[in-house]
Design a protein around this motif. Structure first.
Motif, PDB file in Angstrom:
ATOM      1  N   GLY A  34      41.763  45.241  32.283  1.00 31.66           N
ATOM      2  CA  GLY A  34      41.549  46.060  33.465  1.00 31.66           C
ATOM      3  C   GLY A  34      41.953  45.370  34.738  1.00 31.66           C
ATOM      4  N   SER A  38      42.297  49.376  39.696  1.00 26.87           N
ATOM      5  CA  SER A  38      42.440  50.637  38.970  1.00 26.87           C
ATOM      6  C   SER A  38      41.135  51.441  39.048  1.00 26.87           C
ATOM      7  N   VAL A  39      41.266  52.782  38.993  1.00 27.40           N
ATOM      8  CA  VAL A  39      40.093  53.637  39.170  1.00 27.40           C
ATOM      9  C   VAL A  39      39.451  54.029  37.843  1.00 27.40           C
ATOM     10  N   HIS A  40      40.115  53.752  36.708  1.00 33.52           N
ATOM     11  CA  HIS A  40      39.516  54.108  35.425  1.00 33.52           C
ATOM     12  C   HIS A  40      38.383  53.143  35.086  1.00 33.52           C
ATOM     13  N   SER A  41      37.714  53.370  33.971  1.00 27.28           N
ATOM     14  CA  SER A  41      36.519  52.605  33.629  1.00 27.28           C
ATOM     15  C   SER A  41      36.816  51.121  33.447  1.00 27.28           C
ATOM     16  N   ASN A  42      37.978  50.802  32.869  1.00 29.30           N
ATOM     17  CA  ASN A  42      38.334  49.387  32.712  1.00 29.30           C
ATOM     18  C   ASN A  42      38.476  48.710  34.077  1.00 29.30           C
ATOM     19  N   ARG A  44      37.113  49.725  36.891  1.00 31.93           N
ATOM     20  CA  ARG A  44      35.824  49.662  37.573  1.00 31.93           C
ATOM     21  C   ARG A  44      34.974  48.508  37.052  1.00 31.93           C
TER      22      ARG A  44
END
Length: 389
Positions: A34, A38-42, A44
């Protein structure tokens, strides 16, 4: 002389061993995927690690997390702070001169982003303390500039009168930067008392990994212009994808270093034990900066006619790691600019050895060094031992 069964590491000012907690945190972060932007869960999750570490590093400095900018290490941190352009309340301020002491780390001695002609070097006394009258004379009447002084010297451990320096800088309209690389985890950092506009840190001095550091400002509205320009990482103050694993480990090491401050006598006791032992071996042992306030972990000493290079080799053969001063010059043993500035004669300066302890040093290691040292002195300079107390 029997060799030690296990190596002894007494060079923490060059770099501290990695703390187990920091190592575990780093490995855990490395196992994740991640980008912290980045805005995805990884992403975050990575962002969460970075922000948790930012909060931990801020606590060791007694400031807010928003004031912490992660960079690649102490040298980049100093290069960032030593900027001719600072933002002050959203307005750029162009600084005229850089005022530094004569004993600064090589990354500050080079002048950062100031031209060589705009660098003013302020002398120190024979104890290695900046001459406040000389500093005041240098900054009086000068256009707004930057005063940059280290908190504690990496070679001698001598602590500078930072509150007084900060007051001089403020009273004459200058910005103030403190290189706190050697101070973190070894003395209290008080940016308000020092009136420091920025301090700089390096993780591997407090038991974190190499290759990560920080610039910490006292106010989010006053900061140096970025050195690395790229994306909007680090609140636009340092471009480039964050090194999440190293930052995570830095945060863990900072938390542990904060706990170290709760038991400062441990290192001071070992230093007293060491210095008393050195003088019992040879009463002519010189401890540089002995009369000044010093870090509890640092002893820089010399015995005349025992060159540091020869002594380092002899100790290394016995599996003891010490140094002759800064590890950031050239990797060679040379005359220390710090000792030269303290008016130490060249012959004695070439004999200077630095012992620096840290979070994992045990009293038995100091005792083992003191058991080895007399035989090394006898071998390298028999006459020195004849002068023992």
């Amino acid at each position: 002389m029997p060799r030690l069964s296990t190596p002894i590491y007494l060079d923490y000012n060059a770099g501290s061993p990695l703390r187990s907690g920091a190592r575990d945190a780093m490995i855990e972060a490395l196992n994740d995927t991640g980008n912290a932007s980045s805005v995805h869960s990884n992403g975050r999750k990575a962002r969460g690690r970075v922000e948790a570490a930012r909060d931990s590093v801020a606590r060791i400095c007694g400031t807010s997390a928003r004031s912490v900018t992660f960079v690649s290490g102490g040298t980049e941190a100093n290069m960032t702070a030593l900027s001719r352009i600072w933002q002050d309340g959203g307005n750029p301020v162009y600084l005229d001169k850089l005022f530094i002491s004569a004993i600064e780390h090589p990354s500050v001695m080079t002048g950062g982003r100031f031209a060589v002609a705009d660098k003013v070097i302020v002398p120190v006394d024979t104890d290695g303390i900046i001459q406040l009258d000389a500093l005041k004379q240098a900054v009086e009447g000068a256009e707004p500039g930057l005063v940059s002084v280290m908190a504690a010297n990496n070679e001698t451990g001598v602590i500078q009168p930072l509150a007084e320096i900060g007051a001089i800088a403020r009273d004459h309209g200058h910005f103030f930067h403190v290189d706190a690389v050697q101070a973190a985890g070894r003395m209290k950092i008080d940016m308000e008392d020092w009136q420091a506009d920025a301090i700089t840190l390096s993780a591997h001095k407090v038991g974190g990994p190499q290759g990560i550091g920080a610039v910490v400002t006292r106010s989010t509205s006053k900061s140096p212009a970025p050195l690395m320009i790229g994306g909007g990482q680090e609140n636009w103050r340092r471009g480039g994808t964050e090194n999440v694993a190293a930052i995570t480990a830095f945060g863990n090491a900072a938390e542990a270093a904060l706990l170290d401050l709760d038991s400062p006598l441990r290192l001071h006791d070992m230093k007293s034990r060491l210095e008393s032992g050195l003088k019992s071996v040879c009463k002519d042992t010189v401890i540089f900066g002995e009369r000044a306030e010093r870090l509890g972990n640092t002893t820089c000493f010399a015995v005349r006619d025992i060159p540091a290079e020869t002594a380092l080799i002899a100790l290394d053969l016995e599996r003891v790691s010490v140094s002759s001063g800064s590890a950031c010059s050239s990797g060679k043993v040379s005359v220390s600019h710090v000792l030269t500035a303290m008016d130490v004669d060249e012959t004695m300066a070439r004999c200077a050895i630095r012992i620096s302890t840290g979070w994992n040093t045990r009293p038995e290691e100091i005792d083992a060094f003191l058991e080895l040292w007399p035989a090394i002195v006898d071998r390298l300079n028999p006459e020195a031992r004849s002068r023992a107390a």
